[in-house]
Design an enzyme around this catalytic site. Sequence first.
Site, PDB file in Angstrom:
ATOM      1  N   SER A  15      -3.441   2.018  11.798  1.00  0.00           N
ATOM      2  CA  SER A  15      -1.851   1.547  12.226  1.00  0.00           C
ATOM      3  C   SER A  15      -1.024   1.024  11.485  1.00  0.00           C
ATOM      4  O   SER A  15      -1.850   0.618   9.914  1.00  0.00           O
ATOM      5  CB  SER A  15      -1.860   0.903  14.095  1.00  0.00           C
ATOM      6  OG  SER A  15      -0.336   0.783  14.000  1.00  0.00           O
ATOM      7  N   HIS A  16      -0.096   0.946  11.182  1.00  0.00           N
ATOM      8  CA  HIS A  16       1.420   0.575   9.944  1.00  0.00           C
ATOM      9  C   HIS A  16       0.654  -0.904  10.550  1.00  0.00           C
ATOM     10  O   HIS A  16       0.951  -2.527   9.699  1.00  0.00           O
ATOM     11  CB  HIS A  16       2.310   1.099   9.916  1.00  0.00           C
ATOM     12  CG  HIS A  16       2.808   1.909   9.409  1.00  0.00           C
ATOM     13  ND1 HIS A  16       2.259   3.144   9.369  1.00  0.00           N
ATOM     14  CD2 HIS A  16       3.458   2.309   7.974  1.00  0.00           C
ATOM     15  CE1 HIS A  16       2.911   4.218   9.186  1.00  0.00           C
ATOM     16  NE2 HIS A  16       3.610   3.926   8.162  1.00  0.00           N
ATOM     17  N   SER A  17       0.488  -1.780  11.654  1.00  0.00           N
ATOM     18  CA  SER A  17       0.624  -3.177  12.251  1.00  0.00           C
ATOM     19  C   SER A  17      -1.139  -3.251  12.117  1.00  0.00           C
ATOM     20  O   SER A  17      -1.715  -2.779  12.783  1.00  0.00           O
ATOM     21  CB  SER A  17       1.367  -3.185  12.726  1.00  0.00           C
ATOM     22  OG  SER A  17       0.743  -4.369  13.443  1.00  0.00           O
ATOM     23  N   GLY A  50       1.591  -0.891   6.055  1.00  0.00           N
ATOM     24  CA  GLY A  50       1.815  -0.138   5.875  1.00  0.00           C
ATOM     25  C   GLY A  50      -0.112   0.561   5.931  1.00  0.00           C
ATOM     26  O   GLY A  50      -0.366   0.362   7.138  1.00  0.00           O
ATOM     27  N   MET A  75       1.281   7.026  12.874  1.00  0.00           N
ATOM     28  CA  MET A  75       2.174   7.548  12.319  1.00  0.00           C
ATOM     29  C   MET A  75       3.257   7.779  10.839  1.00  0.00           C
ATOM     30  O   MET A  75       2.332   7.118   9.504  1.00  0.00           O
ATOM     31  CB  MET A  75       3.688   7.650  13.145  1.00  0.00           C
ATOM     32  CG  MET A  75       3.810   6.327  12.648  1.00  0.00           C
ATOM     33  SD  MET A  75       5.877   5.565  13.635  1.00  0.00           S
ATOM     34  CE  MET A  75       5.394   4.176  13.053  1.00  0.00           C
TER      35      MET A  75
END
Lengths: 131, 208
Positions: A15-17, A50, A75
């Site tokens: 994940s970006h997080s 990121g 994503m």
Amino acid sequence: MTTIPQPLVGVVLISHSDALATSAAALAVQIAGPDVQVVPAGGTDDGGLGTSPDKVTAAIQKVDRGVGVVLIPDMGGSVLTARLLEVPGQVAIADVPFVEGAIAAAVQAGIGGTLQDVLDAAEDARIYRKL
Amino acid sequence: MDTRFFTTWIEGIAKAVAENREHLTALDAAIGDADHGANLDRGFTAVREALAAAPPDSPGKALTLTGTTLIRKVGGASGPLYGTAFRQMGSVLGSAPDVTPSDLATALEAAVAGVRKLGGATEGDKTLLDALAPAAGALRRAVQNGTKTEDALDAALTAAREGARATIPLQARKGRASYLGERSIGHEDPGAASTVLILAALRDAAGG
């Protein structure tokens, strides 16, 4: 008599997080059981939002038991990073909703599914209805 | 074009990205997650350090090192995309000490193909391809017409600029901006804008 545990397919949540990946992994393990190898790889190296290819690579190595690893990206950049790390027949991307896909993949991995079984189970998460 | 030409190009990109960091971030704030400038700046800063730590002895190696470093350090979608673009160029050029304009056109075409394959985008999806693909095409045509290097790179830069500007009315169909649907219309794509910086630095590296 002891039984040698069967190697399980690993799951990496990208994940970006960092917080999202970590929490989704905790949720998946809670449902699928503690033997399942579900590892988060969230956020950049400096803790921002990121994707870190180094974190993802380390996570793959951590869960790889030689029977396959499923990558579930959220994503954008995490999908592209996952694509760079695909290895045919060994490391595969599940193109699925992040949380539902993670849980479905973890459950299938936990019962000893093959790499393809786990990918198929994750794919089914696309059509789960909540109502 | 020798190794020095290519390290000059890459240094030029790093400088341009640093100078345009806020502009790129503002474009990304409109339709993305407001990190394109910061991400690319971090990436190219790391590239500068990598080139200084292990000076490459061929254009191909300089480009491959640049790509590998971008993939590891950028943190956003532009890392895998630009990283793949530079690695593809490096792969095409191999270890040859000198690169002809025709070789460079072939390398840029390989970069376009690599980006297209990785991201699954085509021209018109409002991505960096909308600037990179026309630039590669313009360079190829100029080389075929026997245009001198500076003018051929001018043509590539002009095509990239026009391609980037043409992304403004488009609706994004790839990447984070595609989640915004019609809200992505009316803004220049940040990736196309940074591609223009890369082509401008390439033009500058040729001097004249």
